[in-house]
Design a protein around this motif. Structure first.
Motif, short mmCIF file in Angstrom:
data_model
loop_
_atom_site.label_atom_id
_atom_site.label_comp_id
_atom_site.label_asym_id
_atom_site.label_seq_id
_atom_site.Cartn_x
_atom_site.Cartn_y
_atom_site.Cartn_z
N TYR A 59 16.69 35.83 122.21
CA TYR A 59 17.95 36.02 121.66
C TYR A 59 17.68 36.02 120.72
O TYR A 59 17.42 35.77 120.03
CB TYR A 59 19.35 35.72 121.78
CG TYR A 59 19.79 36.18 124.12
CD1 TYR A 59 19.82 37.11 124.61
CD2 TYR A 59 19.16 34.86 125.12
CE1 TYR A 59 20.01 36.88 126.06
CE2 TYR A 59 19.73 34.68 126.53
CZ TYR A 59 19.44 36.14 126.91
OH TYR A 59 19.56 36.08 128.28
N GLU A 104 20.32 37.96 117.51
CA GLU A 104 21.42 38.72 117.09
C GLU A 104 21.54 39.71 116.44
O GLU A 104 22.42 40.22 116.57
CB GLU A 104 22.33 38.10 116.29
CG GLU A 104 23.13 36.28 117.00
CD GLU A 104 24.10 35.66 115.85
OE1 GLU A 104 24.14 35.78 115.02
OE2 GLU A 104 25.00 35.24 116.57
N SER A 105 20.73 40.42 115.86
CA SER A 105 20.05 41.36 115.07
C SER A 105 18.83 42.13 115.18
O SER A 105 18.48 41.24 115.22
CB SER A 105 20.96 41.25 113.78
OG SER A 105 19.86 40.90 112.90
N LYS A 159 12.65 41.35 122.69
CA LYS A 159 13.28 40.13 122.46
C LYS A 159 15.35 41.50 123.25
O LYS A 159 14.96 41.84 123.84
CB LYS A 159 13.67 40.29 121.32
CG LYS A 159 13.67 42.01 120.74
CD LYS A 159 12.92 42.74 119.97
CE LYS A 159 12.69 43.74 119.16
NZ LYS A 159 11.69 43.93 119.39
N ARG A 160 16.15 40.71 123.34
CA ARG A 160 17.16 41.39 123.49
C ARG A 160 17.99 41.13 122.78
O ARG A 160 19.01 39.97 121.85
CB ARG A 160 17.73 40.59 124.60
CG ARG A 160 19.51 40.83 125.48
CD ARG A 160 20.03 42.05 125.97
NE ARG A 160 18.15 42.73 127.32
CZ ARG A 160 18.99 42.15 128.23
NH1 ARG A 160 20.06 41.37 128.69
NH2 ARG A 160 18.50 42.32 129.17
N ILE A 161 19.24 41.79 121.86
CA ILE A 161 20.23 41.77 121.48
C ILE A 161 21.37 41.63 121.48
O ILE A 161 21.83 42.30 122.04
CB ILE A 161 20.02 43.43 120.71
CG1 ILE A 161 18.30 43.37 120.19
CG2 ILE A 161 20.45 42.88 118.88
CD1 ILE A 161 18.21 42.72 119.02
N THR A 162 21.96 40.94 120.53
CA THR A 162 23.13 40.26 121.45
C THR A 162 24.26 39.48 120.71
O THR A 162 23.33 38.51 119.61
CB THR A 162 23.47 39.69 123.19
OG1 THR A 162 25.01 39.51 123.11
CG2 THR A 162 22.71 38.50 122.80
N LYS A 163 25.57 39.82 120.58
CA LYS A 163 25.61 38.19 119.83
C LYS A 163 26.84 37.63 120.51
O LYS A 163 27.34 36.73 120.40
CB LYS A 163 27.05 38.65 118.41
CG LYS A 163 25.91 39.80 117.56
CD LYS A 163 27.11 39.89 116.84
CE LYS A 163 26.85 41.02 115.49
NZ LYS A 163 25.89 40.34 114.38
N ASN A 164 26.63 37.86 121.89
CA ASN A 164 27.53 37.21 123.02
C ASN A 164 27.04 35.80 123.51
O ASN A 164 25.98 35.79 124.29
CB ASN A 164 27.60 38.05 123.85
CG ASN A 164 28.13 37.00 124.93
OD1 ASN A 164 28.65 36.45 125.17
ND2 ASN A 164 27.68 37.83 126.85
N HIS A 165 27.07 34.27 122.90
CA HIS A 165 26.31 33.29 122.80
C HIS A 165 26.36 32.98 124.62
O HIS A 165 25.85 31.40 125.05
CB HIS A 165 26.88 32.18 122.01
CG HIS A 165 25.71 32.47 120.67
ND1 HIS A 165 25.31 31.98 120.10
CD2 HIS A 165 26.84 33.91 119.92
CE1 HIS A 165 24.29 32.84 118.91
NE2 HIS A 165 24.98 33.83 118.52
N THR A 182 25.23 33.85 126.59
CA THR A 182 23.77 34.11 127.76
C THR A 182 22.80 32.46 127.51
O THR A 182 22.75 33.06 128.45
CB THR A 182 23.36 35.43 127.24
OG1 THR A 182 22.91 35.21 126.08
CG2 THR A 182 24.21 36.74 127.07
#
Length: 450
Positions: free
Chosen positions: A62, A64-65, A74-80, A82
């Motif tokens: 993961y 964030e940007s 990678k996986r882009i996310t701001k959802n923690h 996960t």
């Protein structure tokens, strides 16, 4: 002899593997099923792991940007939210290995990569690593390292991992120039990197590595000089100075800055400028793309001819077993390779069904093992014996041509890479790559050598 560096670059700037493994992943035969994998893991542990220990690579995907230059999974996310399910999946995968291994495993090293490992909270990292560490025997000289993003590696991250035994941290710097950072979407001021570096030393990390890249958009010799001046003020123990791999057909985000990339000779000039600066700063070249200070164990291993390499990079450890945990993670257990599925949801689903989450693999032939030894000797120690290589007349012709070009020498049956040849080490390795000689290999996408 071809004496013009420009001519050499034009001749050898072709697409070839990076040789982080042999065979390279696209050329695997995908002939490893789950039962075969279990049996091969047991065989490797009995033959090597029970006394050398095993290395663990944990892939934490993961971010964030999106850093637009990046070629990692990678996986882009701001959802923690996960974090917790993914940590639990890695623990479950490790439990699969605990059931397969014939005894409580010995661990020679752990490396956290990604993605961004420090996307995960210190608490979640502690839960995962504490479980793994207490289910195994960590050897006294184990190397424990992680990749940290300077923007989000907190003091709590550093303390937590240090208390768990981590002694090395690698920060992805890439470049300090503001225009370059904006183009690759990785803005991290020098002050942020300095704070992360100072905190690591304060907590007691024994070695700090900086990852730097040449060939990025807007880079110039002057910007490289400026970056290295700032690097010198922080004096990390090791520096990886990588060639930017431009493969926009695989990573479309790279197209956003394509028009600003230095080309061929210009790119190589950046590397040569950086190499000179590194040497002036007291670093010595180690193998391919890596530099270290004179006191560093890696340099001592190179001098002694005992340098090793695996998917995690150069190491002083002779461990032949590397087990990868997490989505897309690659395992190398000497007799075989295997890669986990890249899809995070599928990765978790396969584990929930009590399966190893494998997507591809390769059983090594005797010829593969012999060729891997040749390539590893070349990229680690810059030499190998001709009698130990697998060759045909095409290999001999290519070797003779490279000797005429000043890239290698053949004396008394020993092939030795010259100082000039180290810049073309991937090309030299390729002439011994019998799988690349298959015409089918040409359909796969590799980055350019220079």
């Amino acid at each position: 002899m071809m004496t013009s560096t420009t001519d050499l670059i034009r001749k050898y700037d072709v697409a070839v593997p990076r040789y982080t493994s042999y065979p390279t992943v696209p050329l695997w035969e995908n002939n490893v099923g789950e039962l075969t994998w279990k049996r091969t893991v047991q065989k490797a542990y009995r033959n090597f792991g029970n006394y050398e220990g095993i290395n663990l690579y944990l892939h934490l995907p993961y971010c964030e940007s999106l850093c637009t230059y990046c070629g990692c999974n990678k996986r882009i996310t701001k959802n923690h939210d996960t974090e917790k399910p993914y940590i639990q999946a890695i623990i479950k995968e490790w439990e699969h290995y605990l059931k397969v291994l014939p005894e409580k495993p010995k661990i020679a090293g752990i490396h956290l990569g990604g993605g961004t490992p420090t996307f995960f909270s210190p608490e979640n990292l502690f839960e995962m690593l504490n479980y793994i560490i207490h289910s195994a025997e960590v050897l006294p000289e184990a190397e424990m390292s992680f990749e940290g993003h300077p923007n989000n590696t907190t003091f709590e991250h550093l303390v937590t991992l240090r208390l768990l035994g981590f002694n090395r941290v690698s920060y992805g710097i890439q470049d300090f120039d503001e225009n370059v950072q904006k183009a690759i979407h990785r803005v991290q001021p020098f002050e942020t990197v300095k704070k992360a570096t100072d905190n690591a030393r304060l907590v007691g990390y024994e070695a700090i590595n900086f990852d730097l890249i040449y060939g990025l958009p807007h880079q110039t010799v002057d910007s490289i000089k400026s970056t290295f001046k700032q690097v010198a003020s922080l004096q990390p123990e090791r520096i990886a100075f990588y060639s930017y791999a431009h493969v926009p057909s695989v990573f479309p985000a790279q197209k956003s800055f394509e028009q600003y990339l230095p080309q061929k000779e210009g790119k190589r000039i950046l590397y040569e400028a950086g190499k000179i600066l590194l040497q002036e700063m007291g670093y010595e070249e180690i193998g391919m793309d890596h530099f270290a200070l004179k006191e560093d164990p890696l340099l001592q291993a190179k001098i002694a001819g005992k340098l090793h390499r695996n998917f995690m990079g150069y190491t002083t450890q002779a461990s032949k077993m590397l087990i990868g945990l997490g989505s897309s993670a690659i395992s190398d257990i000497y007799y075989a390779y295997a890669q986990n599925t890249k899809d995070i949801e599928l990765y978790k689903e396969q584990l929930a069904l009590d399966h190893f989450p494998l997507s591809k693999g390769h059983l090594m032939s005797i010829e593969d093992i012999k060729t891997r030894k040749t390539i590893l000797e070349l990229i680690c120690n810059g030499r190998t014996k001709l009698v130990d290589t697998i060759w045909d007349m095409k290999t001999i012709h290519q070797m003779s041509e490279m000797q005429n070009d000043g890239l290698l020498t053949l004396t008394n049956g020993t092939i030795k890479v010259t100082d000039m040849g180290m810049a073309f080490i991937r090309n030299i390795c390729a002439i011994f790559d019998h799988r690349m000689k298959n015409q089918e290999a040409k359909k796969f996408v590799f980055s350019k050598a220079i």
